[in-house]
Design an enzyme around this catalytic site. Sequence first.
Site, mmCIF file in Angstrom:
data_model
loop_
_atom_site.group_PDB
_atom_site.id
_atom_site.type_symbol
_atom_site.label_atom_id
_atom_site.label_comp_id
_atom_site.label_asym_id
_atom_site.label_seq_id
_atom_site.Cartn_x
_atom_site.Cartn_y
_atom_site.Cartn_z
ATOM 1 N N LYS A 208 4.236 2.227 -2.433
ATOM 2 C CA LYS A 208 4.615 3.489 -3.080
ATOM 3 C C LYS A 208 6.033 3.864 -2.670
ATOM 4 C CE LYS A 208 -0.066 5.157 -2.011
ATOM 5 N NZ LYS A 208 -0.894 4.639 -3.072
ATOM 6 N N TRP B 238 -9.950 0.096 -5.302
ATOM 7 C CA TRP B 238 -9.411 1.434 -5.026
ATOM 8 C C TRP B 238 -8.020 1.589 -5.637
ATOM 9 C CZ3 TRP B 238 -11.854 5.589 -4.067
ATOM 10 C CH2 TRP B 238 -11.314 6.669 -3.361
ATOM 11 N N HIS C 5 -7.400 -6.013 0.060
ATOM 12 C CA HIS C 5 -6.185 -5.203 0.163
ATOM 13 C C HIS C 5 -5.393 -5.619 1.401
ATOM 14 C CE1 HIS C 5 -3.817 -1.536 -0.484
ATOM 15 N NE2 HIS C 5 -3.958 -1.244 0.802
ATOM 16 N N SER D 150 0.834 -1.199 0.000
ATOM 17 C CA SER D 150 0.000 0.000 0.000
ATOM 18 C C SER D 150 0.872 1.254 0.000
ATOM 19 C CB SER D 150 -0.966 -0.050 1.201
ATOM 20 O OG SER D 150 -1.974 0.913 1.075
#
Length: 374
Positions: A218, A305, A356, A214
Amino acid sequence: MERSIPQLLVSLDGNEIDSAGEWMERRRPELLELFAEHVYGRQPVSRPQWMIFAVAAQEPCFNGRAVRKKIDIHFVGDGEGESGGQGRIRLTLYVPADTGEAEKKRWPAFLLLDHGRLSAVREGESPSTPFWPVEQIIDSGYGTAMIAAEDIDPDEHDGFRNGVHGLFDPNDRPRDGDAWGTISAWAWGLSRAMDYLETDPDVDSARVAVIGHSRGGKTALWAGALDERFAMVVSNESGCTGAAISRGKAGERVHQINTAFPHWFADNYKRYNEREEELPVDQHMLLAMIAPRLLYVSSAAEDEWADPASEYLSLQLAEPAYRLHGLGGLAAAPFPELDTPLHAERCGYHIRAGRHDLNEVDWTYVLAFAEGRL
């Protein structure tokens, strides 16, 4: 949906990039500058002038199959105009136990950025969880380390006074539009962990993979772009401003992430709220900066998402950078079925069933890709 994607292999002056040398010497530095200016912000310091490593504990674990080390990375703010002070990053490292061979073995390792799960494990509890299955990683022949994101920069917006921003940012003038955000600060911390791993006698520092989930995914991508010491970069469900293409993306968009997490990126990034098509870069360019090193992207089917299709598209569009190095990618491979990982020479991808998260299934696929490569 048709997306107007910026061209990866065309330099700012309009020239085609047609060799690995031109990529590494010209186009890649251009892209690093563009991402620093417009998206993640510039790190004001690399390795601090004063930094030491203190091994706080070392002991056998998992019935003698592994050794656990706890290391404190201490550093001091330095440079002109910063508020100064001291910082500490906790690093927990597990390596397989000594094999008894005549020559001491140095292990490849996975470095994971943690957001609260490490600090939530009480002393004496097993650290092996679905998110960080230490025993599975050790039994696969790898070491593994984890650092706590909150030690680098707490995940809250307080005007950039806490964490390493408070140690290294100039305090005598307003922040610039390209000043580093929290994602860039966390990436800085991963490089300081790599500084330590280069010194550990049990770790093969030429074979260290950085992995994140998540917001950590990044961070892993930006850390891997900035720091070429990482031999492999793994981005798990990193979505918007991670692995996923921003233009035409489903789910979370740039304006939404900037509103919910205004501290994650440079202030300049907010110029592109609801204007992604005006960005001079897109995320396939970030993935391409990992070339020719190992790159793995993973998604989850219920994670709309993050938009798995845009994550995979980004990986496909990064392939030209790998081709410059004589390496194939996944551009010709259609989006895969659930739980059927795709492997190219240096790139891999999977989408698994479920929500997720980072779990043992993701790790199983990542470790399978790393086997014989890392």
